[in-house]
Structure formats: C-alpha cells, structure tokens
Scaffold this motif. Sequence first.
Motif, mmCIF file in Angstrom:
data_model
loop_
_atom_site.group_PDB
_atom_site.id
_atom_site.type_symbol
_atom_site.label_atom_id
_atom_site.label_comp_id
_atom_site.label_asym_id
_atom_site.label_seq_id
_atom_site.Cartn_x
_atom_site.Cartn_y
_atom_site.Cartn_z
ATOM 1 N N ILE A 23 -14.887 6.059 -3.748
ATOM 2 C CA ILE A 23 -15.035 4.627 -4.030
ATOM 3 C C ILE A 23 -13.830 4.122 -4.823
ATOM 4 C CG2 ILE A 23 -16.426 2.891 -5.225
ATOM 5 C CD1 ILE A 23 -18.874 4.746 -4.667
ATOM 6 N N GLY A 24 -13.407 4.901 -5.811
ATOM 7 C CA GLY A 24 -12.213 4.526 -6.574
ATOM 8 C C GLY A 24 -10.981 4.436 -5.695
ATOM 9 N N ALA A 25 -10.838 5.396 -4.772
ATOM 10 C CA ALA A 25 -9.697 5.374 -3.854
ATOM 11 C C ALA A 25 -9.743 4.164 -2.941
ATOM 12 C CB ALA A 25 -9.685 6.666 -3.026
ATOM 13 N N ALA A 26 -10.942 3.788 -2.490
ATOM 14 C CA ALA A 26 -11.083 2.630 -1.603
ATOM 15 C C ALA A 26 -10.734 1.327 -2.308
ATOM 16 C CB ALA A 26 -12.515 2.566 -1.060
ATOM 17 N N LEU A 27 -10.896 1.288 -3.618
ATOM 18 C CA LEU A 27 -10.475 0.111 -4.384
ATOM 19 C C LEU A 27 -8.968 0.142 -4.646
ATOM 20 C CD1 LEU A 27 -13.318 -0.009 -7.093
ATOM 21 C CD2 LEU A 27 -13.048 -1.561 -5.143
ATOM 22 N N LEU A 28 -8.465 1.315 -5.005
ATOM 23 C CA LEU A 28 -7.071 1.426 -5.442
ATOM 24 C C LEU A 28 -6.078 1.241 -4.294
ATOM 25 C CD1 LEU A 28 -5.794 4.192 -7.888
ATOM 26 C CD2 LEU A 28 -4.387 3.327 -6.038
ATOM 27 N N SER A 29 -6.302 1.921 -3.185
ATOM 28 C CA SER A 29 -5.279 1.999 -2.143
ATOM 29 C C SER A 29 -4.882 0.645 -1.552
ATOM 30 C CB SER A 29 -5.743 2.957 -1.044
ATOM 31 O OG SER A 29 -4.717 3.184 -0.111
ATOM 32 N N PRO A 30 -5.836 -0.176 -1.074
ATOM 33 C CA PRO A 30 -5.409 -1.470 -0.514
ATOM 34 C C PRO A 30 -4.828 -2.406 -1.567
ATOM 35 C CG PRO A 30 -7.808 -1.299 -0.552
ATOM 36 C CD PRO A 30 -7.282 0.045 -0.914
ATOM 37 N N ALA A 31 -5.341 -2.341 -2.801
ATOM 38 C CA ALA A 31 -4.790 -3.187 -3.863
ATOM 39 C C ALA A 31 -3.356 -2.772 -4.186
ATOM 40 C CB ALA A 31 -5.664 -3.084 -5.113
ATOM 41 N N ALA A 32 -3.100 -1.470 -4.162
ATOM 42 C CA ALA A 32 -1.755 -0.979 -4.439
ATOM 43 C C ALA A 32 -0.761 -1.490 -3.405
ATOM 44 C CB ALA A 32 -1.757 0.555 -4.469
ATOM 45 N N LEU A 33 -1.144 -1.438 -2.136
ATOM 46 C CA LEU A 33 -0.219 -1.907 -1.107
ATOM 47 C C LEU A 33 -0.013 -3.420 -1.193
ATOM 48 C CD1 LEU A 33 1.553 -1.043 1.230
ATOM 49 C CD2 LEU A 33 -0.324 -1.621 2.758
ATOM 50 N N ALA A 34 -1.057 -4.149 -1.566
ATOM 51 C CA ALA A 34 -0.910 -5.596 -1.758
ATOM 52 C C ALA A 34 0.126 -5.894 -2.839
ATOM 53 C CB ALA A 34 -2.260 -6.215 -2.125
ATOM 54 N N LEU A 35 0.125 -5.085 -3.906
ATOM 55 C CA LEU A 35 1.099 -5.289 -4.975
ATOM 56 C C LEU A 35 2.512 -4.918 -4.521
ATOM 57 C CD1 LEU A 35 -1.079 -3.991 -7.910
ATOM 58 C CD2 LEU A 35 -0.029 -6.260 -7.784
ATOM 59 N N VAL A 36 2.637 -3.892 -3.687
ATOM 60 C CA VAL A 36 3.954 -3.539 -3.156
ATOM 61 C C VAL A 36 4.538 -4.705 -2.370
ATOM 62 C CG1 VAL A 36 5.185 -2.022 -1.548
ATOM 63 C CG2 VAL A 36 3.506 -1.056 -3.119
ATOM 64 N N THR A 37 3.716 -5.320 -1.535
ATOM 65 C CA THR A 37 4.219 -6.439 -0.731
ATOM 66 C C THR A 37 4.444 -7.690 -1.573
ATOM 67 O OG1 THR A 37 1.944 -7.030 -0.128
ATOM 68 C CG2 THR A 37 3.123 -5.596 1.380
ATOM 69 N N THR A 38 3.842 -7.759 -2.766
ATOM 70 C CA THR A 38 4.085 -8.875 -3.683
ATOM 71 C C THR A 38 5.411 -8.696 -4.426
ATOM 72 O OG1 THR A 38 1.727 -9.274 -4.019
ATOM 73 C CG2 THR A 38 3.206 -10.077 -5.727
#
Length: 470
Positions: free
Chosen positions: A116-131
């Motif tokens: 569950i933690g990974a499912a929250l972290l991974s897409p948010a992390a990529l969103a920040l990379v593209t930001t």
Amino acid sequence: MPTDTAPPDVRARRWTALALICAAQFMLILDVTVVNVALPALAADLALDRTALTWVVTTYTLCFGGLMLLGGRLADALGARRVLLAGLALFTTASLLCGLAPNATVLLSGRAAQGIGAALLSPAALALVTTLFHGPERARAIGAWAAVGGTGSAVGVLLGGALTSGPGWPWIFYVNVPTGLALLAVLPRLLPRNAPAGPAGRLDVPGALLVTSATGTLVYGLVRAGDSGWTAPATLLPLLGSIALYAGFAAAERRTRAPLMDPRLLTRRPVVAGSLLMLVATALLISFFFLGSMRLQHVHGLDAFRTGLLFLPVALTTAIGAHLGSRLVTTAGPRACTTGGMALAAAGCLPLAFLAPTADPWTTLLPALATAALGLGAVLVTATTTALGLVPPHEAGLASGIVNTFHELGGAIGVALASTLALGTTPPAPTGFTTAFTACALAAAATALTAPLLIPRGRPRATGGAHGTH
C-alpha cells in the motif's frame, strides 16, 4: 499532472531531489525480489508452508499493483509531495514490522502495508519528477527513473542473499528503515509544495478494491491448485469468483464518473498489446527469480549468498536486453522485437524442460536463465513503448498507469503459478521444477507466435510519458 510551482531554490537542487526520489523507488522495486532468496530461511524460522511462502512474495506485488492507479489519483487530488511522504512513511514502518514479525500473520500484514505504501509513493514520485524537469532534462530524468526499475529486481536477489547469509533474513526488511528515515528527513526540504492538479472530486475506491480483490482471488485459486488439484472445488470456486469480480470491476468502471481505469483505453489495441506483454514478461521474469532461488537451495543445497551471487549474470543480461530493446524497438519495430525477445526466452527455458533438475546449475540453470532474461529485458521495454508510443500523447499517462499495474500484477500471478507447478508436492520434488520451466517455455513460445497478430503495425514515437503511473 500537478502544476510547476517549484521555487528557484528547489529547482536548483532538482538533481539531488531526483537522486533521492530514485532511491525511494529503488527500495520499492527491490522488495519485489529481495525475499526470494530468503524464503527457505523464512520457512524454517516462522514455520511457513508453501502457501504462506507464496503469499510472502505475492501479497506485496498484489497491493502495489492493485492500488497503484488509486495512488496516482490521490497524488493528483491531494498533491504529489504529500502523498509521496505518506507512502514513504507507511512503507518504512511496514518494513520494520516485517523484520520483527514472529509469525506468518504479522509478516503478511506487513507485506500488505508495504504494498500500500509503494502504491502511494511510486506514482506520486513520478509526478514530482515530471514537475521538476522540463524539455530535454525531463527525458534524462525519466531515463534515470526507468533504469531504477531495470536494476532493482536483480539487485534484490543479490542483496537478499548477502543479508540472509549474514545478519539474517529480518535484515532484508530492516535495511529499508534507516534509508526510509533518512529520505523522510531530507526530502521535505527538496520537494516543491505543489498544489493539487484540481478539485479532489470522486476517488474510485470501489474500483481499486474490486481489481485488487479479483487478482487476489485469482492468485488464491492458483495457489490452491497445487494442494487440491485443478478440478477441485477449492480451486475452481476462487478462479470463477475472480472472473465475477473482474466483470464487476469492468461494470463499475463504465458507471462511475471518474473511473480508475478508463474503459475506452482498453479498446486501444496498442494499450491492450503492451499491457498483456508486460503481464507475461513480468510473470516469467519474476517466476525465474522465484524458481531459480528455490531450486538452487532445495535441490542443489546452495546457501543464500551463493544463490544470490549466481543471479548476477542474470541481472546483467536483463539490463543488456532492456538496453538493446530500447534501440531495436524503434528500428526493427515492436513486432520483431517482441517476437525475437520471447523466442529467446523460450529457447533459454527449453534446456530446463529436458535436462535433469539435479544437473550442475552453473552449466545448465545459469546460462538458461541468463539467455531467457536477455530476451525478456527487451520485451519489457517493448511493452512500455508499444503502449505509450502508439497512442495519442494526451492518453500516455493513463496508458502507462495501466501498463505499470499489469507489471506488478504479472509478478503476483506468475509466482502463484510457478509455486503450484514446482512446489505442489511435500517435500518439493525436483521434477516439479522441470514442469514449471516447461510451462514457462511454452508461455514464451506462444507469446512469440501471437505477437505479430497482437501488436499493431507501426513504429513507436518518442514520448515523454514513458513509465508514467497515472
């Protein structure tokens, strides 16, 4: 996608932020395979049977994959920075719980919380990379992100062997704790306080629960087949139940105003082709790590460290295959790349279907898995580029979310099947590994033959959305 509100001081340290975000993602990918080499030690210390051992691997990938799209929606609704830090805190805490686990119940609960933690972290992390990155820099940043995914699974097997043979299996989980705490201390100062992408709106929680429950029920049925047989009610009822749950998920997605997975995307041939390729390729690759690790320790009597060391060439060929695939997919095309990659995977498995499972692993198992991994590394890249490079740019983010979901769920389904075929008897019979590798060879060969029919014509174009998650 969150808007770019990064202040100048944050943008000046964006490469440091990227390195730390990649470190967080590396932990998530590592935990897919780090437990494989430790399974015999876990079984001995916690009295785990075959079913429980299978769930140690699949519970994490199941929650990670099944809830990833919901994690992406939450990152849009609440802000990627907030969701990333929450996911990292949950993953770190869950890792400590796994290391302290005195029994199967606590361990599996911890693995679910990690997922569950990974499912929250991974897409948010990529969103920040593209930001944080734009233009040519964004392509380089996403390339670094993708490289983490290509090496994390292989390093997991090596690290798992070293830690299990050294301080003991709890350390495959404890190692995440200081890393997670350090990241939690530093990342808040480096990440932009990005605003949510828009109004929170409705979150498709029922859809996320339905798709996760459907896959969990499918995995349960596949695992039960090893104990009860394929025609037993204990096997057939969960398998039929998973079909009903998937049908319910499809119906729910058509009715909701904010679907987790846009049903229209599943009418896009490139997305369907890329997702199915990702499912099969990941199922095969993660199964190889599982089967190879169990065979080396059960049949050949190798310790955890030597088992992890033997997988080093497999890790290298996976990375080489991915590199070659990224070049060939744009020159030879995805059809040829997939057909060749899957044919190579089938050819690699073929000797394991005929040679005695007690044969010298250094001259049989190692070259076979290394050859198969070379082909699968290319197919993993082809699957992503097929789904993203042959769809309109405005759909690339949603398509990549579907492909990444299939990546994690493929690992869960593959290990469940591999466990049933190889370890279905007590104690595990060496011939079970032959059966499992034969099934892998047939699956790879069937995919190679159907790839030209499944994949649309054309060459993928470059897209900035590669490896996106929502």
